[in-house]
Design a protein around this motif. Structure first.
Motif, PDB file in Angstrom:
ATOM      1  N   ASP A 201       0.835  -1.207   0.000  1.00  0.00           N
ATOM      2  CA  ASP A 201       0.000   0.000   0.000  1.00  0.00           C
ATOM      3  C   ASP A 201       0.869   1.256   0.000  1.00  0.00           C
ATOM      4  O   ASP A 201       0.354   2.364  -0.066  1.00  0.00           O
ATOM      5  N   PHE A 202       2.197   1.061   0.096  1.00  0.00           N
ATOM      6  CA  PHE A 202       3.172   2.144   0.020  1.00  0.00           C
ATOM      7  C   PHE A 202       2.907   3.227   1.065  1.00  0.00           C
ATOM      8  O   PHE A 202       3.173   4.408   0.831  1.00  0.00           O
ATOM      9  N   HIS A 203       2.405   2.826   2.234  1.00  0.00           N
ATOM     10  CA  HIS A 203       2.086   3.829   3.261  1.00  0.00           C
ATOM     11  C   HIS A 203       3.335   4.511   3.805  1.00  0.00           C
ATOM     12  O   HIS A 203       3.258   5.631   4.325  1.00  0.00           O
ATOM     13  N   ASP A 204       4.507   3.848   3.703  1.00  0.00           N
ATOM     14  CA  ASP A 204       5.734   4.462   4.207  1.00  0.00           C
ATOM     15  C   ASP A 204       6.699   4.810   3.074  1.00  0.00           C
ATOM     16  O   ASP A 204       7.919   4.801   3.266  1.00  0.00           O
ATOM     17  N   LEU A 205       6.153   5.103   1.899  1.00  0.00           N
ATOM     18  CA  LEU A 205       6.994   5.583   0.802  1.00  0.00           C
ATOM     19  C   LEU A 205       7.611   6.920   1.214  1.00  0.00           C
ATOM     20  O   LEU A 205       6.910   7.878   1.509  1.00  0.00           O
ATOM     21  N   ASP A 206       8.936   6.977   1.245  1.00  0.00           N
ATOM     22  CA  ASP A 206       9.622   8.205   1.655  1.00  0.00           C
ATOM     23  C   ASP A 206      10.737   8.515   0.663  1.00  0.00           C
ATOM     24  O   ASP A 206      10.894   7.838  -0.362  1.00  0.00           O
ATOM     25  N   ALA A 207      11.519   9.543   0.982  1.00  0.00           N
ATOM     26  CA  ALA A 207      12.569   9.971   0.063  1.00  0.00           C
ATOM     27  C   ALA A 207      13.603   8.867  -0.148  1.00  0.00           C
ATOM     28  O   ALA A 207      14.107   8.684  -1.266  1.00  0.00           O
ATOM     29  N   LEU A 270      -3.375   9.476  -2.757  1.00  0.00           N
ATOM     30  CA  LEU A 270      -3.145   8.447  -3.775  1.00  0.00           C
ATOM     31  C   LEU A 270      -2.594   9.064  -5.059  1.00  0.00           C
ATOM     32  O   LEU A 270      -1.712   8.501  -5.716  1.00  0.00           O
ATOM     33  N   SER A 271      -3.123  10.238  -5.429  1.00  0.00           N
ATOM     34  CA  SER A 271      -2.649  10.915  -6.630  1.00  0.00           C
ATOM     35  C   SER A 271      -1.195  11.354  -6.475  1.00  0.00           C
ATOM     36  O   SER A 271      -0.382  11.191  -7.401  1.00  0.00           O
ATOM     37  N   ALA A 272      -0.860  11.902  -5.298  1.00  0.00           N
ATOM     38  CA  ALA A 272       0.514  12.346  -5.055  1.00  0.00           C
ATOM     39  C   ALA A 272       1.467  11.155  -5.046  1.00  0.00           C
ATOM     40  O   ALA A 272       2.583  11.235  -5.573  1.00  0.00           O
ATOM     41  N   GLN A 273       1.017  10.055  -4.469  1.00  0.00           N
ATOM     42  CA  GLN A 273       1.813   8.833  -4.437  1.00  0.00           C
ATOM     43  C   GLN A 273       2.099   8.331  -5.855  1.00  0.00           C
ATOM     44  O   GLN A 273       3.234   7.967  -6.190  1.00  0.00           O
ATOM     45  N   GLU A 274       1.072   8.350  -6.687  1.00  0.00           N
ATOM     46  CA  GLU A 274       1.231   7.907  -8.069  1.00  0.00           C
ATOM     47  C   GLU A 274       2.194   8.816  -8.829  1.00  0.00           C
ATOM     48  O   GLU A 274       3.044   8.338  -9.591  1.00  0.00           O
ATOM     49  N   ARG A 283       5.930   2.114 -13.204  1.00  0.00           N
ATOM     50  CA  ARG A 283       4.560   1.954 -13.715  1.00  0.00           C
ATOM     51  C   ARG A 283       3.636   1.687 -12.519  1.00  0.00           C
ATOM     52  O   ARG A 283       3.880   0.766 -11.736  1.00  0.00           O
ATOM     53  N   VAL A 284       2.580   2.467 -12.372  1.00  0.00           N
ATOM     54  CA  VAL A 284       1.703   2.377 -11.201  1.00  0.00           C
ATOM     55  C   VAL A 284       0.373   1.735 -11.564  1.00  0.00           C
ATOM     56  O   VAL A 284      -0.284   2.143 -12.527  1.00  0.00           O
ATOM     57  N   ASN A 285      -0.022   0.730 -10.781  1.00  0.00           N
ATOM     58  CA  ASN A 285      -1.315   0.070 -10.939  1.00  0.00           C
ATOM     59  C   ASN A 285      -2.036   0.128  -9.596  1.00  0.00           C
ATOM     60  O   ASN A 285      -1.602  -0.513  -8.632  1.00  0.00           O
ATOM     61  N   GLN A 286      -3.088   0.910  -9.506  1.00  0.00           N
ATOM     62  CA  GLN A 286      -3.865   0.974  -8.268  1.00  0.00           C
ATOM     63  C   GLN A 286      -4.888  -0.160  -8.281  1.00  0.00           C
ATOM     64  O   GLN A 286      -5.709  -0.255  -9.195  1.00  0.00           O
TER      65      GLN A 286
END
Length: 301
Positions: A201-207, A270-274, A283-286
């Motif tokens: 779910d990429f909840h901790d996607l960071d720099a 979600l948009s910012a994450q994408e 390539r992003v697949n929600q």
């Protein structure tokens, strides 16, 4: 066993047939395709050494095999054919944050099923496949090997890590394994030119995670499968709601205005994450966990 909360071996084995409904991963050359029918899926030459033959006028001098030329005392060149196999590597999130779903199944179950489908797809294509399945506290790494060797082990990892989640609930101790730490460890075992599928779910996607993905993207193709529950789109217009997360609890009354703010906030996240992932070439697949997984994968894989 509640199939909405955890997968079982029978479910994972049954995915073998459904995997045939999926197209090949991005850029993959389908079995039986004619040479030149599609562009090379490798980042680079994308060729395998085939044989040697004598140099002929007009041949590219860069193809001269100098060792053979010195040994045989006459010019020889190396012949290549297009590489038709691409390693597949699966990174599968089975942390407690994935143990959530308001209908159909949890994000963790959907991730395990998608990983199973992609592993079986590799089996059908004869592609080497590896994986890293991880929880809040540890991970299991399988290097890319032939699907006959690696598939049983990968399915075992998916089964074991997924089935531990209901046992741990409602334990919400902080996770020691982060997305960035997983990417750092996994990258060392991912061969160049591989197709990498990250299921989370990429909840901790960071720099740091972005930097690691960007570095990996320079030598591999990457697809992100973002697992999400669409509760924010199905909230009632009003009512009393309660929520808890990592020891914090809250109760509140839902108003039309608050509902709209929640929807806008999650949609914006979600948009910012994408955008962050797309910017570095991922390539992003929600994937909405309550919807048909096969149909969603057919659109995005």
């Amino acid at each position: 066993m509640d199939s909405a909360l955890q997968v079982d071996r029978q479910t994972l084995m049954a995915l073998a047939g459904e995997a045939r409904l999926l197209s090949n991963p991005p850029g993959q050359i389908p079995p039986g395709a004619l040479a030149g029918e599609r562009t090379s899926r490798q980042q680079g030459r994308g060729l395998n050494f085939d044989s040697l033959r004598r140099y002929q006028p007009g041949d590219d001098v860069r193809l001269i095999d100098w060792q053979a030329t010195a040994r045989l005392r006459t010019p020889w060149i190396r012949m290549y054919n297009e590489e038709r196999e691409r390693p597949v590597f699966l990174i599968v999130d089975q942390r407690m944050d994935m143990f959530f779903g308001t209908r159909g199944q949890t994000k963790s179950v959907a991730a395990a099923k998608i990983a199973g489908l992609l592993a079986w797809r590799s089996w059908h294509d004869g592609d080497r496949v590896g994986s890293m399945v991880f929880s809040d506290a540890k991970y299991s790494l399988q290097k890319c090997r032939s699907p006959r060797q690696s598939l049983p082990v990968i399915l075992d990892d998916l089964l074991q890590y997924n089935q531990r989640l209901p046992e741990r609930y409602p334990d919400e101790s902080p996770a020691s394994v982060t997305l960035s730490s997983v990417l750092q460890h996994a990258s060392r075992s991912i061969p160049s030119g591989a197709w990498v599928a990250v299921l989370s779910d990429f909840h901790d996607l960071d720099a740091e995670s972005e930097a690691l993905l960007a570095a990996l993207r320079r030598r591999c193709e990457i697809s992100a499968f973002v697992l999400l529950d669409d509760l924010h789109l199905r909230l009632p217009a009003s009512g009393d709601l309660a929520a808890s997360y990592q020891g914090h609890e809250a109760a509140f009354s839902l108003s039309p205005r608050l509902k709209e703010e929640i929807q806008e906030s999650i949609t914006a996240r979600l948009s910012a994450q994408e955008k962050r992932l797309t910017r570095i070439g991922v390539r992003v697949n929600q994937i909405v966990v309550a919807q048909d997984l096969i149909k969603q994968l057919q659109k995005g894989v």
